[in-house]
Design a protein around this motif. Structure first.
Motif, PDB file in Angstrom:
ATOM      1  N   ILE A 134       1.345  -1.191   0.259  1.00  0.00           N
ATOM      2  CA  ILE A 134      -0.260   0.013   0.103  1.00  0.00           C
ATOM      3  C   ILE A 134       1.000   1.388  -0.139  1.00  0.00           C
ATOM      4  CG2 ILE A 134      -1.589   1.543   1.192  1.00  0.00           C
ATOM      5  CD1 ILE A 134      -3.246  -1.224   2.338  1.00  0.00           C
ATOM      6  N   ALA A 135       2.214   1.175   0.402  1.00  0.00           N
ATOM      7  CA  ALA A 135       3.072   2.574   0.851  1.00  0.00           C
ATOM      8  C   ALA A 135       3.552   2.537  -0.503  1.00  0.00           C
ATOM      9  CB  ALA A 135       4.188   1.679   2.101  1.00  0.00           C
ATOM     10  N   GLU A 136       3.925   2.070  -1.069  1.00  0.00           N
ATOM     11  CA  GLU A 136       4.048   1.933  -2.585  1.00  0.00           C
ATOM     12  C   GLU A 136       3.713   2.135  -3.246  1.00  0.00           C
ATOM     13  OE1 GLU A 136       6.024  -1.934  -2.934  1.00  0.00           O
ATOM     14  OE2 GLU A 136       7.989  -1.693  -1.516  1.00  0.00           O
ATOM     15  N   ALA A 137       2.051   1.694  -3.230  1.00  0.00           N
ATOM     16  CA  ALA A 137       1.034   2.079  -4.476  1.00  0.00           C
ATOM     17  C   ALA A 137       0.249   3.822  -4.403  1.00  0.00           C
ATOM     18  CB  ALA A 137       0.105   1.510  -3.833  1.00  0.00           C
ATOM     19  N   VAL A 138       1.296   4.259  -2.502  1.00  0.00           N
ATOM     20  CA  VAL A 138       0.809   5.272  -2.534  1.00  0.00           C
ATOM     21  C   VAL A 138       1.713   6.691  -3.100  1.00  0.00           C
ATOM     22  CG1 VAL A 138       1.218   7.799  -0.797  1.00  0.00           C
ATOM     23  CG2 VAL A 138      -0.320   5.262  -0.433  1.00  0.00           C
ATOM     24  N   HIS A 139       3.018   5.994  -2.845  1.00  0.00           N
ATOM     25  CA  HIS A 139       4.152   6.591  -3.418  1.00  0.00           C
ATOM     26  C   HIS A 139       4.506   6.632  -4.720  1.00  0.00           C
ATOM     27  CE1 HIS A 139       7.125   5.927   0.092  1.00  0.00           C
ATOM     28  NE2 HIS A 139       5.637   6.466   0.335  1.00  0.00           N
ATOM     29  N   ARG A 140       3.926   6.017  -5.317  1.00  0.00           N
ATOM     30  CA  ARG A 140       3.542   5.635  -7.169  1.00  0.00           C
ATOM     31  C   ARG A 140       2.287   6.657  -7.794  1.00  0.00           C
ATOM     32  NH1 ARG A 140       3.814   0.216  -6.327  1.00  0.00           N
ATOM     33  NH2 ARG A 140       1.825  -0.591  -6.898  1.00  0.00           N
ATOM     34  N   LEU A 141       1.799   7.079  -6.890  1.00  0.00           N
ATOM     35  CA  LEU A 141       0.535   7.654  -7.597  1.00  0.00           C
ATOM     36  C   LEU A 141       0.978   9.684  -6.537  1.00  0.00           C
ATOM     37  CD1 LEU A 141      -2.719   6.002  -5.595  1.00  0.00           C
ATOM     38  CD2 LEU A 141      -2.532   7.157  -8.229  1.00  0.00           C
ATOM     39  N   ILE A 142       1.595   9.780  -5.570  1.00  0.00           N
ATOM     40  CA  ILE A 142       2.113  11.053  -5.228  1.00  0.00           C
ATOM     41  C   ILE A 142       3.323  11.218  -6.300  1.00  0.00           C
ATOM     42  CG2 ILE A 142       3.758  11.991  -3.987  1.00  0.00           C
ATOM     43  CD1 ILE A 142       2.643  10.764  -1.723  1.00  0.00           C
ATOM     44  N   ASP A 143       4.261  10.276  -6.862  1.00  0.00           N
ATOM     45  CA  ASP A 143       4.739  10.929  -7.724  1.00  0.00           C
ATOM     46  C   ASP A 143       4.773  10.998  -9.228  1.00  0.00           C
ATOM     47  OD1 ASP A 143       7.535  11.299  -8.753  1.00  0.00           O
ATOM     48  OD2 ASP A 143       7.854   9.162  -9.827  1.00  0.00           O
TER      49      ASP A 143
ATOM     50  N   GLU B 138      -2.824  15.588  -4.130  1.00  0.00           N
ATOM     51  CA  GLU B 138      -3.616  15.133  -3.475  1.00  0.00           C
ATOM     52  C   GLU B 138      -4.547  14.829  -4.786  1.00  0.00           C
ATOM     53  OE1 GLU B 138      -5.203  17.680  -2.148  1.00  0.00           O
ATOM     54  OE2 GLU B 138      -2.243  18.010  -1.402  1.00  0.00           O
ATOM     55  N   ALA B 139      -3.710  13.574  -5.296  1.00  0.00           N
ATOM     56  CA  ALA B 139      -4.210  12.838  -6.390  1.00  0.00           C
ATOM     57  C   ALA B 139      -4.309  11.071  -4.941  1.00  0.00           C
ATOM     58  CB  ALA B 139      -4.574  12.098  -7.537  1.00  0.00           C
ATOM     59  N   VAL B 140      -4.091  11.128  -3.952  1.00  0.00           N
ATOM     60  CA  VAL B 140      -3.996  10.230  -3.118  1.00  0.00           C
ATOM     61  C   VAL B 140      -5.298  10.026  -2.352  1.00  0.00           C
ATOM     62  CG1 VAL B 140      -2.881   9.188  -1.174  1.00  0.00           C
ATOM     63  CG2 VAL B 140      -1.298  10.239  -2.800  1.00  0.00           C
ATOM     64  N   SER B 141      -5.628   8.648  -2.884  1.00  0.00           N
ATOM     65  CA  SER B 141      -7.309   8.713  -1.979  1.00  0.00           C
ATOM     66  C   SER B 141      -7.368   7.362  -1.643  1.00  0.00           C
ATOM     67  CB  SER B 141      -8.259   9.416  -2.553  1.00  0.00           C
ATOM     68  OG  SER B 141      -9.098   8.232  -3.358  1.00  0.00           O
ATOM     69  N   LEU B 142      -8.013   6.453  -0.455  1.00  0.00           N
ATOM     70  CA  LEU B 142      -8.238   5.331  -0.714  1.00  0.00           C
ATOM     71  C   LEU B 142      -9.171   4.249  -2.138  1.00  0.00           C
ATOM     72  CD1 LEU B 142      -9.956   5.448   2.901  1.00  0.00           C
ATOM     73  CD2 LEU B 142      -7.661   5.175   2.494  1.00  0.00           C
ATOM     74  N   ARG B 143      -9.182   5.277  -2.280  1.00  0.00           N
ATOM     75  CA  ARG B 143     -10.113   4.540  -3.640  1.00  0.00           C
ATOM     76  C   ARG B 143      -9.118   4.086  -4.879  1.00  0.00           C
ATOM     77  NH1 ARG B 143     -14.582   3.279  -5.135  1.00  0.00           N
ATOM     78  NH2 ARG B 143     -15.667   4.197  -3.021  1.00  0.00           N
ATOM     79  N   GLU B 144      -7.951   5.223  -5.039  1.00  0.00           N
ATOM     80  CA  GLU B 144      -6.840   5.166  -6.035  1.00  0.00           C
ATOM     81  C   GLU B 144      -5.713   4.681  -5.420  1.00  0.00           C
ATOM     82  OE1 GLU B 144      -6.840   7.248  -8.779  1.00  0.00           O
ATOM     83  OE2 GLU B 144      -8.546   8.089  -8.853  1.00  0.00           O
ATOM     84  N   VAL B 145      -5.503   4.634  -4.532  1.00  0.00           N
ATOM     85  CA  VAL B 145      -4.315   3.959  -3.773  1.00  0.00           C
ATOM     86  C   VAL B 145      -4.725   2.541  -3.949  1.00  0.00           C
ATOM     87  CG1 VAL B 145      -2.745   2.777  -1.453  1.00  0.00           C
ATOM     88  CG2 VAL B 145      -2.975   4.973  -2.041  1.00  0.00           C
ATOM     89  N   ALA B 146      -6.708   1.785  -3.706  1.00  0.00           N
ATOM     90  CA  ALA B 146      -6.712   0.571  -4.042  1.00  0.00           C
ATOM     91  C   ALA B 146      -6.473  -0.314  -5.139  1.00  0.00           C
ATOM     92  CB  ALA B 146      -8.070   0.377  -3.363  1.00  0.00           C
TER      93      ALA B 146
ATOM     94  N   ALA C 221      -3.036  -0.433  -6.379  1.00  0.00           N
ATOM     95  CA  ALA C 221      -2.011  -1.262  -5.553  1.00  0.00           C
ATOM     96  C   ALA C 221      -1.872  -2.779  -6.131  1.00  0.00           C
ATOM     97  CB  ALA C 221      -2.183  -1.431  -4.187  1.00  0.00           C
ATOM     98  N   GLY C 222      -3.804  -2.880  -6.733  1.00  0.00           N
ATOM     99  CA  GLY C 222      -4.745  -4.707  -6.948  1.00  0.00           C
ATOM    100  C   GLY C 222      -4.905  -4.511  -6.378  1.00  0.00           C
ATOM    101  N   PHE C 223      -5.937  -4.032  -5.126  1.00  0.00           N
ATOM    102  CA  PHE C 223      -6.332  -4.657  -4.193  1.00  0.00           C
ATOM    103  C   PHE C 223      -7.897  -3.789  -3.894  1.00  0.00           C
ATOM    104  CE2 PHE C 223      -2.359  -4.569  -1.409  1.00  0.00           C
ATOM    105  CZ  PHE C 223      -2.437  -5.867  -1.804  1.00  0.00           C
ATOM    106  N   SER C 224      -8.890  -4.427  -3.575  1.00  0.00           N
ATOM    107  CA  SER C 224     -10.456  -3.787  -3.318  1.00  0.00           C
ATOM    108  C   SER C 224     -10.010  -2.732  -2.199  1.00  0.00           C
ATOM    109  CB  SER C 224     -11.077  -5.275  -2.900  1.00  0.00           C
ATOM    110  OG  SER C 224     -10.717  -5.561  -1.520  1.00  0.00           O
ATOM    111  N   MET C 225     -11.427  -2.173  -2.204  1.00  0.00           N
ATOM    112  CA  MET C 225     -11.122  -1.148  -1.319  1.00  0.00           C
ATOM    113  C   MET C 225     -11.540  -1.353   0.050  1.00  0.00           C
ATOM    114  SD  MET C 225     -11.843   2.143  -0.912  1.00  0.00           S
ATOM    115  CE  MET C 225     -12.417   3.778  -0.265  1.00  0.00           C
ATOM    116  N   GLY C 226     -12.017  -2.855   0.455  1.00  0.00           N
ATOM    117  CA  GLY C 226     -12.322  -2.475   1.853  1.00  0.00           C
ATOM    118  C   GLY C 226     -11.064  -3.494   1.856  1.00  0.00           C
ATOM    119  N   LEU C 227     -10.433  -4.142   1.529  1.00  0.00           N
ATOM    120  CA  LEU C 227      -9.038  -4.616   1.800  1.00  0.00           C
ATOM    121  C   LEU C 227      -8.399  -3.773   2.457  1.00  0.00           C
ATOM    122  CD1 LEU C 227      -6.672  -6.828   1.203  1.00  0.00           C
ATOM    123  CD2 LEU C 227      -5.741  -4.581   1.475  1.00  0.00           C
ATOM    124  N   VAL C 228      -8.164  -2.038   1.415  1.00  0.00           N
ATOM    125  CA  VAL C 228      -7.223  -0.262   2.049  1.00  0.00           C
ATOM    126  C   VAL C 228      -7.742  -0.194   3.163  1.00  0.00           C
ATOM    127  CG1 VAL C 228      -7.320   1.195   1.596  1.00  0.00           C
ATOM    128  CG2 VAL C 228      -6.458   0.096   0.259  1.00  0.00           C
TER     129      VAL C 228
END
Length: 206
Positions: free
Chosen positions: A14-23, A28-36, A39-46
């Motif tokens: 999840i942290a690595e997905a956050v960093h890819r989005l930031i970069d 500001e583009a980072v959100s639970l849904r965008e990170v999910a 990362a290839g995860f479900s929203m519920g998992l995040v």
């Protein structure tokens, strides 16, 4: 058998997905849904791990600090070589470190309005300064740095030097070679003894 979940691995992913989005898009583009999605995860998992964006950013920033610390910890050699490697690790001298610098700037900007992030930065600084000062004291014990040098003050100077070089190295006008040369010049002053005069004078006037 039920599947065994490695929660540390999940958090790292999840942290690595956050960093890819930031970069790619900015913090500001980072959100639970965008990170999910990233990362290839479900929203519920995040949401199982985080309930807010800032909770997620906090974990990801700590993950970034651990990555840098782990790389510095692998360095061996003389005190000067260790200090040089530690400083260069903070600077955008190749694409990997340019990515880390862009992410770092995003966190710094966010920390102005997000106290939990600001607290992590504040709490982490004494460890960085303590590491620099400890290496300098080791150099003093080996006779490589003058005993007159104030190691704590010099450590603050090294940290300020590194931070001051990040922006001009990232967006210009400093090239990677010029940035390294500035670091080497500063270390030369410390390790030839010429930097001790400034540190002593600063101590006497403070």
């Amino acid at each position: 058998m039920p599947k065994i979940v490695d929660h540390a691995v999940r958090r790292r992913q999840i942290a690595e997905a956050v960093h890819r989005l930031i970069d790619a898009k900015g913090i500001e583009a980072v959100s639970l849904r965008e990170v999910a999605a990233e990362a290839g995860f479900s929203m519920g998992l995040v949401q199982h791990y985080f309930t807010t964006k800032d909770e997620m950013l906090l974990l990801a920033m700590e993950h970034l600090h651990h990555r840098i610390s782990d790389r510095v910890a692998e360095v061996t050699g003389t005190p000067r070589a260790i200090l040089r490697a530690a400083l260069l690790e903070l600077l955008p001298l190749d694409e990997g470190r340019r990515t880390l610098s862009r992410i770092g700037f995003a966190y710094l900007a966010r920390s102005v309005v997000a106290e939990p992030l600001a607290r992590v930065l504040r709490d982490g600084l004494p460890y960085v300064l303590g590491f620099y000062a400890g290496v300098l004291r080791d150099a003093q014990a080996r006779g490589e740095v003058p005993a007159a040098l104030d190691a704590d003050r010099a450590a603050r100077g090294l940290y300020g030097l590194a931070l001051g070089l990040v922006h001009p190295a990232l967006v210009g006008p400093y090239s990677a070679e010029e940035t390294e040369a500035i670091v080497d010049q500063h270390l030369d002053l410390l390790f030839t003894g010429q930097g001790a005069t400034t540190a002593t004078a600063s101590t006497s006037t403070s």
